[in-house]
Write a protein that holds these residues in place. Structure first.
Motif, short mmCIF file in Angstrom:
data_model
loop_
_atom_site.label_atom_id
_atom_site.label_comp_id
_atom_site.label_asym_id
_atom_site.label_seq_id
_atom_site.Cartn_x
_atom_site.Cartn_y
_atom_site.Cartn_z
N SER A 16 -79.58 -37.83 86.07
CA SER A 16 -79.73 -39.27 86.32
C SER A 16 -79.61 -39.61 87.85
O SER A 16 -79.83 -40.78 88.07
CB SER A 16 -78.85 -40.07 85.52
OG SER A 16 -77.53 -39.54 85.69
N GLY A 17 -79.35 -38.67 88.70
CA GLY A 17 -78.87 -39.17 89.83
C GLY A 17 -78.76 -38.01 90.83
O GLY A 17 -78.57 -38.12 92.16
N ALA A 41 -74.66 -37.05 90.01
CA ALA A 41 -74.67 -37.40 91.44
C ALA A 41 -74.44 -36.13 92.09
O ALA A 41 -74.20 -35.14 91.50
CB ALA A 41 -73.58 -38.50 91.82
N GLY A 61 -86.88 -41.13 88.66
CA GLY A 61 -86.70 -39.97 89.57
C GLY A 61 -87.83 -39.29 89.96
O GLY A 61 -89.07 -39.66 89.50
N GLY A 84 -83.54 -40.20 86.97
CA GLY A 84 -83.02 -40.52 88.24
C GLY A 84 -82.91 -39.16 89.24
O GLY A 84 -83.01 -37.98 88.59
N GLY A 85 -82.75 -39.42 90.34
CA GLY A 85 -82.31 -38.28 91.28
C GLY A 85 -83.76 -37.65 91.47
O GLY A 85 -84.81 -37.99 91.52
#
Length: 446
Positions: A241-242, A218, A290, A266-267
């Protein structure tokens, strides 16, 4: 008759005693420094955040004063970052003991990162460039900024160089404009969980920098304007992942950057960069979700490899990219579900290879792409599903090779090509071409 040997003129009982005394004094001084280092290091585990901050400042002073112990001080500071962080309180009560412990722990961690970042910048009075830095398994997160209060004014860590945010819990960690010119820097296994971590404008000119196994879950990590001219940067096994990871305006002019075995689930990862030399390898990387983009990237030298990479989900885009001299390889890659787009890309020089790649699903698009001088090879590729389209593409030069390709299902569609003066080469089919291959109804020349 040989003359008897005599000691040097200056070698007298007095001088011998002086040398022995100097050596003893040096040994005692070294022992005192080691004791000072050990005592200070022990204070990094003290319950009081104020004591820990004082220990950080003492280690920094020792590192700046005595280069012989600089690496030891840096190792001690990094070990404090790798220690288990204080748990974030679950409740919203901000005046309790757990809350103060959490805030104090974050203050010390940010103070350590701050002084390290400050010593890596070009304007540092005393530079720590070239020394080993180990941030393995460190967690970078933003937490919740604490309101200014009497206890948050203790010390000056809250607005120390390289961090922004109120109080002692700044949400931004910055290595902007730092120079990694030698030694080893490790973020292996680190977790980027929130907030912002910036390497904007940083120069990687000889160091070995590792993000192996790091988790980008994140927040934002920026390499905008970073320059990679030598050395090694390793993202092997990293998981995206984000987080948002951007390399806007970065330049890869030499050295090696590896994403071997990395997973993009992801991300968003943006390589709006210039590749003029060196190697960037995505060997065995997995793209499962992503978005990974090379928007407007320039490939004029060096090698970029996606050998044996898996594209099973998400989006990978080379929109507006210019291939003007690099070798870009997708040899053995598997395209089973992702969308890979070369919208508006220009293939002018160099080589792009899809030799032996498997296309079993997903979509690979080349709309408005210009093939004017590069070698683009699909020989030995297997088309057993998915879609590949060349709408409005221009084939005016270079070599696009589809010989020895196995077509069984899916669709490879050239029918919407805008210019066909230098068409791709295909096998000479004895009877009819495969049903999953569509060519233009008429050849369109300039």
């Amino acid at each position: 008759m040989a003359k008897p040997q005599r000691p040097p003129i200056a070698w007298t009982p007095t001088s011998r005693r002086r040398v022995v005394a100097e050596r003893r004094q040096a040994a005692e001084s070294a022992q005192k420094t080691l004791d000072r280092l050990a005592d200070t290091a022990s204070l990094l585990a003290h319950d009081s955040a104020a004591v820990r901050l004082t220990a950080v400042q003492a280690l920094v002073r020792l590192a700046d004063e005595d280069p012989a112990y600089r690496q030891a001080c840096i190792d001690t500071l990094c070990s404090a970052l790798r220690a288990m962080p204080a748990p974030r309180p679950d409740n919203d009560h901000k005046g309790g003991e757990q809350w103060r412990a959490w805030r104090g722990d974050r203050a010390c961690r940010h103070a350590v990162l701050s002084v390290i970042a400050a010593h890596l910048r070009p304007g540092a009075v005393i530079s720590w460039r070239g020394y080993d830095l180990d941030f393995s398994d460190v967690v970078f997160d933003s937490g919740e900024p604490a309101p200014a209060s009497a206890d948050s004014q203790h010390g000056s860590a809250g607005n120390s160089p390289g961090f922004t945010g109120p109080g002692l819990t700044g949400a931004r960690v910055s290595f902007a404009d730092a120079e990694f010119a030698g030694g080893e820097v490790s973020f292996a296994g680190a977790t980027f969980a929130a907030g912002e971590v910036s390497f904007a404008g940083a120069t990687f000119s000889g160091a070995r920098v590792s993000f192996a196994g790091a988790r980008f879950a994140a927040g934002e990590v920026s390499f905008a304007g970073a320059v990679f001219v030598a050395g090694e940067v390793n993202f092997a096994g990293a998981m995206f992942s984000g987080a948002k990871v951007t390399l806007l305006g970065a330049e890869f002019a030499g050295g090696a950057v590896s994403f071997a075995g990395a997973e993009f689930s992801g991300g968003k990862v943006s390589f709006c960069s210039r590749f003029t030399g060196g190697t960037v390898a995505f060997l065995g990387s997995r793209f499962t979700g992503g978005a990974v983009g090379f928007l407007g990237a320039e490939f004029s030298g060096g090698q970029v490899g996606f050998l044996d990479a898996e594209f099973s989900g998400g989006q990978v885009g080379f929109v507006g990219a210019v291939f003007a001299g690099s070798e870009v390889s997708f040899i053995g890659a598997e395209f089973s579900g992702a969308t890979v787009s070369f919208v508006g890309a220009k293939f002018e020089l160099g080589m792009v290879s899809f030799v032996g790649a498997d296309f079993t699903g997903g979509e690979v698009r080349f709309p408005w792409t210009e093939f004017s001088g590069s070698e683009v090879r699909f020989s030995g590729a297997n088309f057993d599903g998915g879609q590949m389209g060349f709408a409005q593409a221009k084939f005016s030069g270079g070599e696009v090779d589809f010989t020895s390709v196995h077509f069984s299902s899916g669709m490879v569609d050239f029918s919407g090509a805008l210019l066909w003066s230098a068409p791709p080469s295909f096998d000479d089919w004895a009877t009819s071409r495969p049903a999953c291959l569509q060519l233009p109804a008429r050849y369109m020349v300039a």
